[in-house]
Scaffold this motif. Structure first.
Motif, PDB file in Angstrom:
ATOM      1  N   PHE A  62       0.833  -1.205   0.000  1.00 39.15           N
ATOM      2  CA  PHE A  62       0.000   0.000   0.000  1.00 39.15           C
ATOM      3  C   PHE A  62       0.868   1.256   0.000  1.00 39.15           C
ATOM      4  N   ARG A  63       1.925   1.248   0.803  1.00 39.54           N
ATOM      5  CA  ARG A  63       2.800   2.417   0.912  1.00 39.54           C
ATOM      6  C   ARG A  63       3.608   2.632  -0.364  1.00 39.54           C
ATOM      7  N   ARG A  64       3.821   1.581  -1.144  1.00 38.42           N
ATOM      8  CA  ARG A  64       4.622   1.712  -2.354  1.00 38.42           C
ATOM      9  C   ARG A  64       3.810   2.237  -3.540  1.00 38.42           C
ATOM     10  N   LEU A  65       2.501   2.337  -3.398  1.00 42.76           N
ATOM     11  CA  LEU A  65       1.656   2.745  -4.511  1.00 42.76           C
ATOM     12  C   LEU A  65       1.631   4.268  -4.608  1.00 42.76           C
ATOM     13  N   PRO A  66       1.842   4.842  -5.789  1.00 36.66           N
ATOM     14  CA  PRO A  66       1.796   6.304  -5.932  1.00 36.66           C
ATOM     15  C   PRO A  66       0.433   6.866  -5.546  1.00 36.66           C
ATOM     16  N   ALA A  67       0.440   8.127  -5.118  1.00 38.87           N
ATOM     17  CA  ALA A  67      -0.799   8.751  -4.642  1.00 38.87           C
ATOM     18  C   ALA A  67      -1.869   8.805  -5.727  1.00 38.87           C
ATOM     19  N   HIS A  68      -1.464   8.976  -6.999  1.00 42.70           N
ATOM     20  CA  HIS A  68      -2.452   9.102  -8.074  1.00 42.70           C
ATOM     21  C   HIS A  68      -2.992   7.743  -8.513  1.00 42.70           C
TER      22      HIS A  68
END
Length: 322
Positions: A128-134
């Motif tokens: 989850f933390r590795r996924l870009p905000a967009h």
């Protein structure tokens, strides 16, 4: 826009009615008029019908609360225990302890399932933390894939160890086997939900992010671990006791949020009551479609939950005039 108190009032009025209906129906004949004159009727009520109905209420309420906690602290409306690997990991933990310690008690199975669920959610949090905000809309799809991978691993182990029958119990949520003496662990989920209520304000602040939480004097890491451990325990107890029931933690909090807004402390009672009532309705439907046979409640709620989830996922956001 409804108020949480209005939703609570409606659900509080519905709960006793649904409870009476749930107790009244079933394969065995039950008449309220025979309650004081027949020992068989009293035994049926105390050892079968009432424990089953209480188990349904506790399961629906606490799974809905667990889903709302995940949505708040992870800041995504499309998450629930089944979509972060918690349910599948809990089933994996129960399966492994059943293979290695076949005489293990329910408490031991629950403990191992809780640890497995926590590890599964921690790994998902890493992704989850590795996924870009967009790319936040991809999180539910990633969660479904992640959970499916764990479930495939569980099925593979089940095939190799000839334990597929056990998996059928844990992956198909069903209350037909609930009797007095077999559901009491679910009361622990109620205590977990109560803990969440007392920590609701802190969890809400933690959901705003690490920087804001630190500035407001909240230990962000501590709140995250408390929320994950609580959700893991609720999920593990439900899986061990009645099996997997999907989409409650997704659908119910979203319905309440749309009706009453995003206020964790005010909405928690409404979420718990609506979750309990929704699961009671699904169980009643499952028992009345083809009596004396039962359709598992997980199948009924799974069908309804899938349609509602797709609607929430693909609906266009409402446009408000400035």
């Amino acid at each position: 826009m409804f108020r949480s108190s209005q939703i609570n009032t409606i659900n509080l009025l519905l709960l006793p009615l649904l409870l009476i209906i749930s107790i009244s129906i079933g394969a065995a004949t039950f008449h309220w008029g025979d309650l004081f004159s027949s020992s068989d009727t009293r035994s049926l009520l105390l050892y079968s019908r009432l424990p089953r109905s209480v188990a349904i209420i506790l399961t629906g309420a606490t799974l809905a609360v667990a889903g709302m906690v995940l949505q708040i602290v992870l800041r995504n409306r499309f998450l629930e225990p089944n979509m972060v690997g918690a349910t599948q990991s809990a089933a994996l933990g129960v399966l492994l302890v059943s293979i290695w310690l076949p005489q293990a008690t329910q408490l031991t199975k629950m403990s191992c399932a809780s640890i497995a669920a926590l590890l599964g959610m921690t790994l998902f949090l890493f992704l989850f933390r590795r996924l870009p905000a967009h790319r936040q809309m991809m999180i539910p799809l990633i969660g479904i894939i992640y959970g499916s991978i764990i479930e495939a691993l569980v099925n593979f182990i089940g095939v190799e160890t000839n334990t597929l029958q056990l998996l059928a119990v844990w992956f198909a949520g069903d209350f037909s086997a609930v009797l007095a003496g077999r559901y009491e662990l679910l009361w622990l989920t109620g205590l977990m939900a109560l803990l969440i209520y007392f920590l609701a304000d802190r969890l809400t602040i933690a959901g705003l992010g690490q920087n804001i939480s630190t500035n407001l004097g909240i230990n962000y890491a501590q709140m995250m671990w408390i929320s994950l451990i609580t959700v893991a325990m609720i999920t593990a107890i439900v899986v061990v006791t009645v099996g997997q029931i999907p989409f409650i933690g997704l659908v119910v909090p979203n319905i309440v949020s749309r009706l009453a807004g995003d206020r964790l402390r005010q909405n928690l009672p409404a979420v718990a009551l609506l979750g309990a009532n929704a699961l009671l309705v699904c169980d009643i439907i499952g028992r009345t479609i083809n009596p004396p046979y039962e359709i598992p409640v997980s199948m009924i709620f799974g069908i309804a939950g899938t349609m509602i989830f797709l609607y929430l996922l693909f609906r266009k956001p409402s446009v408000h005039a400035a």
